[in-house]
Motif scaffolding. Sequence first.
Motif, PDB file in Angstrom:
ATOM      1  N   LEU A 121       0.827  -1.271   0.117  1.00 13.72           N
ATOM      2  CA  LEU A 121      -0.067  -0.041   0.030  1.00 13.72           C
ATOM      3  C   LEU A 121       1.086   1.182  -0.162  1.00 13.72           C
ATOM      4  CD1 LEU A 121      -2.751  -1.130   2.477  1.00 13.72           C
ATOM      5  CD2 LEU A 121      -3.003  -0.674   0.006  1.00 13.72           C
ATOM      6  N   ALA A 122       1.855   1.057   0.802  1.00 12.61           N
ATOM      7  CA  ALA A 122       2.907   2.391   0.619  1.00 12.61           C
ATOM      8  C   ALA A 122       3.707   2.673  -0.417  1.00 12.61           C
ATOM      9  CB  ALA A 122       3.859   2.324   1.803  1.00 12.61           C
ATOM     10  N   ILE A 123       4.110   1.377  -1.406  1.00 11.46           N
ATOM     11  CA  ILE A 123       4.650   1.740  -2.652  1.00 11.46           C
ATOM     12  C   ILE A 123       3.608   2.383  -3.447  1.00 11.46           C
ATOM     13  CG2 ILE A 123       5.340   0.212  -4.438  1.00 11.46           C
ATOM     14  CD1 ILE A 123       6.693  -1.604  -2.480  1.00 11.46           C
ATOM     15  N   GLU A 124       2.292   1.759  -3.438  1.00  7.76           N
ATOM     16  CA  GLU A 124       1.260   2.134  -4.417  1.00  7.76           C
ATOM     17  C   GLU A 124       1.150   3.705  -4.157  1.00  7.76           C
ATOM     18  OE1 GLU A 124      -3.399   1.364  -5.073  1.00  7.76           O
ATOM     19  OE2 GLU A 124      -2.264  -0.323  -4.459  1.00  7.76           O
ATOM     20  N   LEU A 125       1.152   4.188  -3.149  1.00  4.90           N
ATOM     21  CA  LEU A 125       0.709   5.522  -2.635  1.00  4.90           C
ATOM     22  C   LEU A 125       1.899   6.573  -2.951  1.00  4.90           C
ATOM     23  CD1 LEU A 125      -1.348   7.293  -1.362  1.00  4.90           C
ATOM     24  CD2 LEU A 125      -0.295   7.011   0.860  1.00  4.90           C
ATOM     25  N   PHE A 126       3.084   6.190  -2.767  1.00  2.00           N
ATOM     26  CA  PHE A 126       4.039   7.159  -2.691  1.00  2.00           C
ATOM     27  C   PHE A 126       4.763   6.874  -4.013  1.00  2.00           C
ATOM     28  CE2 PHE A 126       3.426   6.770   1.870  1.00  2.00           C
ATOM     29  CZ  PHE A 126       3.474   8.262   2.168  1.00  2.00           C
ATOM     30  N   SER A 127       4.938   5.909  -4.609  1.00  2.00           N
ATOM     31  CA  SER A 127       5.647   5.852  -6.064  1.00  2.00           C
ATOM     32  C   SER A 127       5.322   6.792  -7.031  1.00  2.00           C
ATOM     33  CB  SER A 127       5.796   4.469  -6.393  1.00  2.00           C
ATOM     34  OG  SER A 127       6.332   3.544  -5.535  1.00  2.00           O
ATOM     35  N   GLY A 128       6.347   7.233  -7.685  1.00  2.00           N
ATOM     36  CA  GLY A 128       6.089   7.975  -8.981  1.00  2.00           C
ATOM     37  C   GLY A 128       5.458   9.404  -8.677  1.00  2.00           C
ATOM     38  N   ARG A 129       5.692   9.918  -7.428  1.00  2.00           N
ATOM     39  CA  ARG A 129       5.327  11.375  -6.879  1.00  2.00           C
ATOM     40  C   ARG A 129       6.517  11.954  -7.204  1.00  2.00           C
ATOM     41  NH1 ARG A 129       0.071  12.000  -4.814  1.00  2.00           N
ATOM     42  NH2 ARG A 129      -0.693   9.997  -4.147  1.00  2.00           N
TER      43      ARG A 129
END
Length: 170
Positions: A121-129
Amino acid sequence: MPIEQRVISGPKIGAKIGGNASAAPAPAPEPEPKKRRAPSKKLLIIGAVVVVLAAAAAAWFLFFQGDGAPAEEPAPEAGEVVQVEPISLNLADGHYLRLGLALQLTTDAHESPDPARALDLAIELFSGRTVAEISDPTSRAALKEQLAHALVEAYEGEVMDVYLTNYVTQ
């Protein structure tokens, strides 16, 4: 030629034979006023039951239903804190974020939960920002709140909050 028709009548009913047939008839008796019946016991009992049921329903709606708002669940009690190993996430423009988490469990949690879901869930939320988005304190607080909400749903009430223990961008 016109035809004449005559009706001959006999003595009037109620007149004396041989008496004066033109005497005024006796006045008809006046109908007696209807007497009002007292209500039966069965009707009184049914009326009393209806009144009692209406009062009970009104009391139930007023006192036991509250204001119509759903009853709030009690806040979960804080239990153990589980550390999750820090991970590096890719950000936009070749930057990265080193992110460490700690999960605040509730007292209802029976075992230490698997941290893989939390990391996913953390990877999905924070990645690519972008670094600017991740570094802004208000944006970081909003992202943390979104992560905490997602973790509460994913762990079905076993996790009540998340702490950021490592947060480094480059």
